[in-house]
Scaffold this active site. Sequence first.
Site, PDB file in Angstrom:
ATOM      1  CG  ASP A 124      -2.278   1.001   1.001  1.00 47.08           C
ATOM      2  OD1 ASP A 124      -2.753   1.104  -0.134  1.00 47.08           O
ATOM      3  OD2 ASP A 124      -2.559   1.579   1.964  1.00 47.08           O
ATOM      4  CG  ASP A 162      -4.346  -1.026  -4.138  1.00 40.01           C
ATOM      5  OD1 ASP A 162      -5.448  -1.100  -4.885  1.00 40.01           O
ATOM      6  OD2 ASP A 162      -4.489  -0.180  -3.069  1.00 40.01           O
ATOM      7  CG  ASP A 319     -12.692   3.362   2.769  1.00 43.93           C
ATOM      8  OD1 ASP A 319     -13.125   2.355   2.892  1.00 43.93           O
ATOM      9  OD2 ASP A 319     -13.324   4.263   2.259  1.00 43.93           O
TER      10      ASP A 319
END
Length: 348
Positions: A124, A162, A319
């Site tokens: 990330d 990702d 989130d």
Amino acid sequence: MLPRARLLGASVLLTLAGSLPAVGASAVASAGQPGHTSSGPATTARAQDPRRTRGLFVDPLMPAAQAAQKDPTFAPLGSTAQALWITDYYSTDSVQQAVRDYATRANDADKTPMMAIYAIPGRDCGLYSSGGLPDGPSYKAWIQQVAAGMKGQHAMVVLEPDAVPFIGNTQCTDTDISGRLALLRYAAQRLTRAGAWVYIDAGHSGWRKPSDIAPLLKSAGIGYARGFSTNVGNYRKTTDEITYAKAVLRELRKLGVTGKRYVTETARNGAPRSSIVDGDVCNPTWARVGRKPKLLFKSDATYGPLDGYLWIKHPGESDGQSSDSTCHGGPPSGQWWPDGARRLLGKH
């Protein structure tokens, strides 16, 4: 970016956002893998694969399911199949059993287990879900155990949300592109050998160009995988994602990679297009739950290479948290957030 995973009950949860500069084909080396593979075995074996006839597993241990037991408002979320996130929350010593326990529950219910693997080093790009295993050898050892837990379980797996789209982002501290791609190839191969249908994450329609992502996917081992995933944790409209996915498939074919399929996330993309605010990706107030998960294997002629609509990110879980208004008052990433869940359902 995917806000930090957190284990609640027996499930791990998270989210996605982001855009970054494009990286062309010159940024990646040849993967040394099959240039193309078929998307499945012979016709008879395909017909016999239980994933083609079963539905997806609705795990009663998921946070939304637990919340729905106390408040029926959340029943539309709790009664819907969502992926189990397998992250470095599970140690190398415990992850095999965690995977097998979940997959066994799914198979005992005559349903397909669905998982997201999320533990690659440098995860990330240092954002909400930063972390992952400390290095390549640790990741390979961990993946070996994940694969052992999946063996014979007929799982569907989204691999490292990702990880590919973030390649080339100058803000990321993990600059070892070839090393990351090698780890993804290793994971794709090991998990496929264990019998999983692996979908390497390809970001979404607002992130990377198809011509940029395709060579990265090839180097990441898509030749070993069933295909790729799009829109994991994001809010892009399904029609945009299908257009994006078809363009990625065309670019892959130019590279000699054929027979691939894809899945797309619909968990939180139900808002009208006019409501979407680009860049507002941390608990956006305009987001709404999207269409229910649906597998499409029985309708190949209608849907082409689209294997299905999935819920990977768990609706109703934050989130992330911010000191300003960026995350709209959400709690730390991955926590069940009743107000956020109601808002997604249009009830707040």
